[in-house]
Design an enzyme around this catalytic site. Structure first.
Site, short mmCIF file in Angstrom:
data_model
loop_
_atom_site.label_atom_id
_atom_site.label_comp_id
_atom_site.label_asym_id
_atom_site.label_seq_id
_atom_site.Cartn_x
_atom_site.Cartn_y
_atom_site.Cartn_z
N GLY A 166 0.85 -1.17 0.00
CA GLY A 166 0.00 0.00 0.00
C GLY A 166 0.89 1.23 0.00
N GLN A 221 3.36 9.83 1.53
CA GLN A 221 4.58 9.02 1.60
C GLN A 221 5.54 9.28 0.44
OE1 GLN A 221 2.44 5.09 2.26
NE2 GLN A 221 4.25 4.89 3.56
N CYS A 239 5.47 -0.20 7.72
CA CYS A 239 5.18 0.99 6.92
C CYS A 239 6.45 1.40 6.18
CB CYS A 239 4.71 2.11 7.85
SG CYS A 239 4.37 3.65 7.00
N LEU A 240 6.33 1.71 4.90
CA LEU A 240 7.52 2.11 4.12
C LEU A 240 8.16 3.37 4.69
CD1 LEU A 240 6.29 1.51 0.44
CD2 LEU A 240 7.98 0.16 1.68
N HIS A 269 -4.85 1.58 6.94
CA HIS A 269 -3.49 2.10 7.10
C HIS A 269 -3.27 3.31 6.17
CE1 HIS A 269 1.01 1.30 7.64
NE2 HIS A 269 0.97 2.22 6.69
N GLU A 270 -3.67 3.18 4.91
CA GLU A 270 -3.42 4.26 3.94
C GLU A 270 -4.31 5.47 4.21
OE1 GLU A 270 -0.74 3.83 2.51
OE2 GLU A 270 -0.66 1.65 2.77
N HIS A 273 -2.78 7.57 6.75
CA HIS A 273 -1.73 8.44 6.20
C HIS A 273 -2.31 9.75 5.70
CE1 HIS A 273 2.09 6.38 6.35
NE2 HIS A 273 1.62 5.28 5.79
ZN ZN Z 1 2.43 3.40 5.88
#
Ligand code: ZN
Length: 167
Positions: A44, A49, A87-88, A129-130, A133
């Site tokens: 995702g 991000q 998470c990236l 999750h997204e 963000h």
């Molecule tokens: Zn994330």
């Protein structure tokens, strides 16, 4: 290629703006975001991000990855599930996060069509999750204090590295 923005960059804490019009620039950005997610082996990815404070998310599907604009959770099940999440933007940090098992999300497709998506299991987790963000929320805000305390050194290190980079 778009660069993945890491904690504690302030863009990750901002409320992302809605997409009102899909310009050619936005459309190109959506393609780039898909590629970035694939290249970084993410499941995702959200606009902030990659440093773009707009309501765009990419969600990994079984066969192909999907882009959604202006996603909004319309329903979330009372039943929750806990699973390991990463998470990236917080590389190397993984811990169990409790999320609703099922969600219904209203959003727009890259063509501007409104759609309602029902998701459960991993897909429901990715959406939550997204969408977090887009509201400036990170997984470290979703865990009990003691767990955050356990990883304080790691987080401090990330903040320190950021400082070094910007000097
Ligand atoms: Zn994330």
């Amino acid at each position: 290629m778009l660069k993945i923005i890491k904690y504690p960059d302030p863009v990750l804490r901002r409320q992302a703006a809605r997409i009102e019009e899909i310009t050619p620039e936005i459309f190109a950005l959506l393609c780039k975001m898909k590629l970035s997610m694939e290249k970084n082996r993410g499941i995702g990815l959200a606009g902030p991000q990659v440093g773009i404070s707009r309501q765009i998310i990419v969600v990994k599907g079984e066969k192909t990855n999907h882009v959604f604009l202006n996603p909004k959770i319309e329903f979330q099940s009372k039943r929750k599930e806990t699973d390991e999440e990463g998470c990236l933007s917080l590389p190397g940090i993984f811990f169990p996060v409790k999320r609703s098992a099922r969600v219904r999300v209203m959003c727009h497709t890259p063509e501007g069509k409104p759609v309602a998506i029902q998701a459960e299991g991993l897909a429901a987790r990715i959406f939550q999750h997204e969408i977090d963000h887009l509201q400036g929320k990170l997984i470290i805000d979703r865990i009990p204090f003691w767990q955050r305390f356990k990883m304080r050194k790691q987080l401090r290190e990330m903040r320190k590295n950021r400082k070094t980079q910007s000097l």
